[in-house]
Design a protein around this motif. Structure first.
Motif, PDB file in Angstrom:
ATOM      1  N   ALA A 212       0.749  -1.188   0.128  1.00  0.00           N
ATOM      2  CA  ALA A 212       0.055  -0.014  -0.048  1.00  0.00           C
ATOM      3  C   ALA A 212       1.033   1.202  -0.054  1.00  0.00           C
ATOM      4  O   ALA A 212       2.067   1.096   0.208  1.00  0.00           O
ATOM      5  CB  ALA A 212      -0.798   0.048   1.284  1.00  0.00           C
ATOM      6  N   ASN A 213       0.207   2.384  -0.125  1.00  0.00           N
ATOM      7  CA  ASN A 213       0.727   3.786  -0.278  1.00  0.00           C
ATOM      8  C   ASN A 213       0.143   4.513   0.804  1.00  0.00           C
ATOM      9  O   ASN A 213      -0.995   4.750   0.652  1.00  0.00           O
ATOM     10  CB  ASN A 213       0.751   4.067  -1.772  1.00  0.00           C
ATOM     11  N   SER A 214       0.994   5.012   1.557  1.00  0.00           N
ATOM     12  CA  SER A 214       0.514   5.861   2.762  1.00  0.00           C
ATOM     13  C   SER A 214      -0.117   7.239   2.347  1.00  0.00           C
ATOM     14  O   SER A 214      -0.978   7.559   3.067  1.00  0.00           O
ATOM     15  CB  SER A 214       1.591   6.388   3.613  1.00  0.00           C
ATOM     16  N   ASN A 215       0.383   7.872   1.260  1.00  0.00           N
ATOM     17  CA  ASN A 215      -0.061   9.036   0.680  1.00  0.00           C
ATOM     18  C   ASN A 215       0.574   9.197  -0.988  1.00  0.00           C
ATOM     19  O   ASN A 215       1.432   9.511  -0.891  1.00  0.00           O
ATOM     20  CB  ASN A 215       0.508  10.323   1.760  1.00  0.00           C
ATOM     21  N   THR A 216      -0.680   9.101  -1.589  1.00  0.00           N
ATOM     22  CA  THR A 216      -0.495   9.139  -3.010  1.00  0.00           C
ATOM     23  C   THR A 216       0.168  10.444  -3.554  1.00  0.00           C
ATOM     24  O   THR A 216       0.820  10.644  -4.709  1.00  0.00           O
ATOM     25  CB  THR A 216      -1.488   8.858  -3.980  1.00  0.00           C
ATOM     26  N   SER A 220       4.589   7.510  -5.123  1.00  0.00           N
ATOM     27  CA  SER A 220       4.094   6.310  -5.934  1.00  0.00           C
ATOM     28  C   SER A 220       4.865   5.120  -5.897  1.00  0.00           C
ATOM     29  O   SER A 220       5.996   5.114  -5.377  1.00  0.00           O
ATOM     30  CB  SER A 220       3.930   6.872  -7.488  1.00  0.00           C
ATOM     31  N   ILE A 221       4.388   4.017  -6.127  1.00  0.00           N
ATOM     32  CA  ILE A 221       4.961   2.796  -5.933  1.00  0.00           C
ATOM     33  C   ILE A 221       4.621   2.090  -7.429  1.00  0.00           C
ATOM     34  O   ILE A 221       3.617   1.950  -7.859  1.00  0.00           O
ATOM     35  CB  ILE A 221       4.535   1.854  -4.539  1.00  0.00           C
ATOM     36  N   LYS A 222       5.543   1.136  -7.589  1.00  0.00           N
ATOM     37  CA  LYS A 222       5.566   0.066  -8.671  1.00  0.00           C
ATOM     38  C   LYS A 222       5.776  -1.380  -7.949  1.00  0.00           C
ATOM     39  O   LYS A 222       6.620  -1.357  -7.244  1.00  0.00           O
ATOM     40  CB  LYS A 222       6.376   0.241  -9.701  1.00  0.00           C
ATOM     41  N   ILE A 223       4.893  -2.320  -8.605  1.00  0.00           N
ATOM     42  CA  ILE A 223       5.172  -3.747  -8.062  1.00  0.00           C
ATOM     43  C   ILE A 223       5.464  -4.741  -9.258  1.00  0.00           C
ATOM     44  O   ILE A 223       4.844  -4.457 -10.156  1.00  0.00           O
ATOM     45  CB  ILE A 223       3.976  -3.839  -7.411  1.00  0.00           C
ATOM     46  N   ALA A 224       6.464  -5.344  -9.280  1.00  0.00           N
ATOM     47  CA  ALA A 224       6.888  -6.543  -9.932  1.00  0.00           C
ATOM     48  C   ALA A 224       6.620  -7.905  -9.353  1.00  0.00           C
ATOM     49  O   ALA A 224       7.071  -8.035  -8.285  1.00  0.00           O
ATOM     50  CB  ALA A 224       8.113  -6.164 -10.448  1.00  0.00           C
ATOM     51  N   ALA A 232      -0.838  -2.264 -11.532  1.00  0.00           N
ATOM     52  CA  ALA A 232      -1.498  -1.829 -10.117  1.00  0.00           C
ATOM     53  C   ALA A 232      -0.487  -1.132  -9.266  1.00  0.00           C
ATOM     54  O   ALA A 232       0.743  -1.310  -9.202  1.00  0.00           O
ATOM     55  CB  ALA A 232      -1.708  -3.150  -9.300  1.00  0.00           C
ATOM     56  N   THR A 233      -1.179  -0.063  -8.592  1.00  0.00           N
ATOM     57  CA  THR A 233      -0.218   0.644  -7.758  1.00  0.00           C
ATOM     58  C   THR A 233      -0.369   0.111  -6.164  1.00  0.00           C
ATOM     59  O   THR A 233       0.366   0.791  -5.233  1.00  0.00           O
ATOM     60  CB  THR A 233      -0.842   2.030  -7.626  1.00  0.00           C
ATOM     61  N   THR A 234      -1.333  -0.569  -5.944  1.00  0.00           N
ATOM     62  CA  THR A 234      -1.341  -1.439  -4.559  1.00  0.00           C
ATOM     63  C   THR A 234      -1.816  -2.896  -4.874  1.00  0.00           C
ATOM     64  O   THR A 234      -1.796  -3.523  -5.928  1.00  0.00           O
ATOM     65  CB  THR A 234      -2.579  -1.007  -3.884  1.00  0.00           C
ATOM     66  N   LEU A 235      -1.538  -3.777  -3.774  1.00  0.00           N
ATOM     67  CA  LEU A 235      -1.745  -4.948  -4.076  1.00  0.00           C
ATOM     68  C   LEU A 235      -2.491  -5.639  -2.605  1.00  0.00           C
ATOM     69  O   LEU A 235      -1.784  -5.410  -1.588  1.00  0.00           O
ATOM     70  CB  LEU A 235      -0.189  -5.812  -4.386  1.00  0.00           C
ATOM     71  N   ASN A 236      -3.372  -6.380  -3.125  1.00  0.00           N
ATOM     72  CA  ASN A 236      -3.825  -7.303  -1.643  1.00  0.00           C
ATOM     73  C   ASN A 236      -4.350  -8.641  -2.378  1.00  0.00           C
ATOM     74  O   ASN A 236      -5.304  -8.742  -3.027  1.00  0.00           O
ATOM     75  CB  ASN A 236      -5.044  -6.537  -1.315  1.00  0.00           C
ATOM     76  N   THR A 237      -3.685  -9.654  -2.274  1.00  0.00           N
ATOM     77  CA  THR A 237      -3.831 -10.780  -2.882  1.00  0.00           C
ATOM     78  C   THR A 237      -3.091 -12.066  -2.207  1.00  0.00           C
ATOM     79  O   THR A 237      -2.335 -11.881  -1.233  1.00  0.00           O
ATOM     80  CB  THR A 237      -3.493 -10.857  -4.383  1.00  0.00           C
ATOM     81  N   ASP A 283       2.981  -7.582   4.565  1.00  0.00           N
ATOM     82  CA  ASP A 283       2.261  -6.439   4.765  1.00  0.00           C
ATOM     83  C   ASP A 283       3.352  -5.250   4.674  1.00  0.00           C
ATOM     84  O   ASP A 283       3.931  -4.894   5.729  1.00  0.00           O
ATOM     85  CB  ASP A 283       1.290  -6.221   5.775  1.00  0.00           C
ATOM     86  N   TYR A 284       3.286  -4.415   3.452  1.00  0.00           N
ATOM     87  CA  TYR A 284       4.201  -3.512   3.662  1.00  0.00           C
ATOM     88  C   TYR A 284       3.387  -1.933   3.049  1.00  0.00           C
ATOM     89  O   TYR A 284       2.690  -2.123   2.029  1.00  0.00           O
ATOM     90  CB  TYR A 284       5.403  -3.581   2.520  1.00  0.00           C
ATOM     91  N   THR A 285       3.799  -0.855   3.527  1.00  0.00           N
ATOM     92  CA  THR A 285       3.121   0.319   3.098  1.00  0.00           C
ATOM     93  C   THR A 285       4.371   1.234   3.119  1.00  0.00           C
ATOM     94  O   THR A 285       5.139   1.632   3.909  1.00  0.00           O
ATOM     95  CB  THR A 285       2.278   0.813   4.394  1.00  0.00           C
ATOM     96  N   ALA A 286       4.326   1.977   1.978  1.00  0.00           N
ATOM     97  CA  ALA A 286       5.229   3.023   1.347  1.00  0.00           C
ATOM     98  C   ALA A 286       4.937   4.108   2.066  1.00  0.00           C
ATOM     99  O   ALA A 286       3.957   4.604   2.209  1.00  0.00           O
ATOM    100  CB  ALA A 286       5.331   3.331  -0.051  1.00  0.00           C
TER     101      ALA A 286
END
Length: 356
Positions: A212-216, A220-224, A232-237, A283-286
């Protein structure tokens, strides 16, 4: 020596010699060895004489007793034999998957031949023993407690499948008599009545992953996943263990990346590019914010000020610090705290110790 002549279709010749008996019937000769005198009874019907009873005993008779061990076969060939003659023992398994081990006299294996022919000279006891093969093995991701092997028919054999780290038990596949059977219990027991093989199968565990991102507005974040950038800019799976992830944080202008915050609220890493292999629920939040260049505390006159705590150089925007003001000069009292812009933060004696 005496003779009886009868002019009939059948000629009977009686010959008594102590210890040996010869009978001649219709030009066929039968020989019987005997240690006793022949007992015979003669019955007359008109002009014809017939024997109605013949009693004799074999010389040096010995016995062969056969037993099927474990009740897994039938045996034949047992009985009485003349000493020094040839006896043959035959065992037939009740199941074609049984393997013949041998003929045993007590605990001694006499022969592995079946049928087994030999010269018998004394009373003999033989037991036919069989075995069959039951095996247990594990596929990738686990072990089995008992690998099995050759066992005695009728025995009970047990094996338990245990998964390795990050794996879970799925099922057993049993192969026997040309068919396969699926079993879903980790511990399996079998009575050895037929040849069989068992293979334990395991699957990778699934773990949850949340990014997740604490404040867009601050970054921003990228996920590979396994080298592929996700849209996707967030992930929950959920994903299988050993799935590879790379998460990349980029701060917006005027902000800095502080770190990856875990589910406990702690900063797990300050590296904006974090690569990991999924081996647990993750579980990680930027977290982004304005960097703190430092803290400067002054007390112009009449007292002194200090910060309580350590590691002030690594403070984050969300951290809390405690300020303490102490009056050192007579006729002075604490007034207030103010920041570099002249804004009063707190005042009065109750705020000599101030948390900010």
């Amino acid at each position: 020596l005496y003779w009886h002549y009868y002019f009939d279709e059948l000629l009977h010749l009686e010959l008594h010699i102590l210890g040996r008996l010869y009978l001649l019937f219709s030009s066929c000769i039968y020989y019987f060895a005997s240690q006793s005198v022949l007992n015979n009874t003669k019955t007359n019907y008109g002009t014809t004489s017939y024997f109605t009873q013949v009693n004799f005993q074999l010389v040096n008779a010995v016995s062969l007793t056969l037993t099927a061990g474990d009740g897994c076969a039938s045996v034949s060939g047992g009985g009485n034999y003349i000493s020094n003659s040839t006896a043959t023992a035959i065992a037939t398994p009740s199941n074609s998957t049984f393997t013949f081990v041998g003929w045993y006299n007590g605990n001694t294996r006499v022969s592995t031949a079946n049928p087994y022919s030999f010269t018998i000279t004394a009373n003999t006891n033989l037991t036919a023993h069989y075995q069959l093969n039951i095996t247990f093995q594990a596929s990738t991701g686990g072990t089995v407690s008992n690998a099995g092997g050759n066992c005695t028919p009728g025995a009970t054999i047990t094996s338990t499948a245990t998964p390795s780290a990050h794996y879970q038990f799925s099922h057993w596949i049993e192969t026997a008599n040309g068919a396969t059977t699926r079993h879903t219990t980790a511990t399996i027991s079998r009575t050895a009545n037929y040849k069989a093989s068992f293979v334990a199968y395991f699957t990778l565990k699934n773990y949850t992953i949340k990014i997740a991102n604490s404040n867009t507005s601050q970054g921003s974040i990228k996920i590979a996943q396994n080298g592929t950038i996700l849209d996707a800019t967030t992930l929950n799976t959920t994903a299988q263990a050993y799935t590879n992830y790379t998460i990349i944080a980029s701060a917006s202008n005027g902000y800095t990346f502080i770190g990856w915050q875990n589910s406990s609220g702690a900063i797990a890493s300050t590296n904006p590019i974090l690569s990991m292999q999924l081996l647990a629920n993750t579980d990680y939040t930027a977290v982004f914010g304005k960097a703190i260049d430092g803290i400067n505390i002054t007390a112009p006159y009449g007292g002194m000020a200090a910060i309580i705590g350590d590691n002030f150089s690594s403070l984050l925007p969300t951290d809390t610090i405690t300020l303490v003001a102490t009056v050192c000069m007579p006729n002075y009292q604490f007034s207030h705290w103010q920041n570099q812009d002249g804004l009063v933060l707190a005042s009065g004696e109750d705020n000599k110790t101030y948390r900010i």
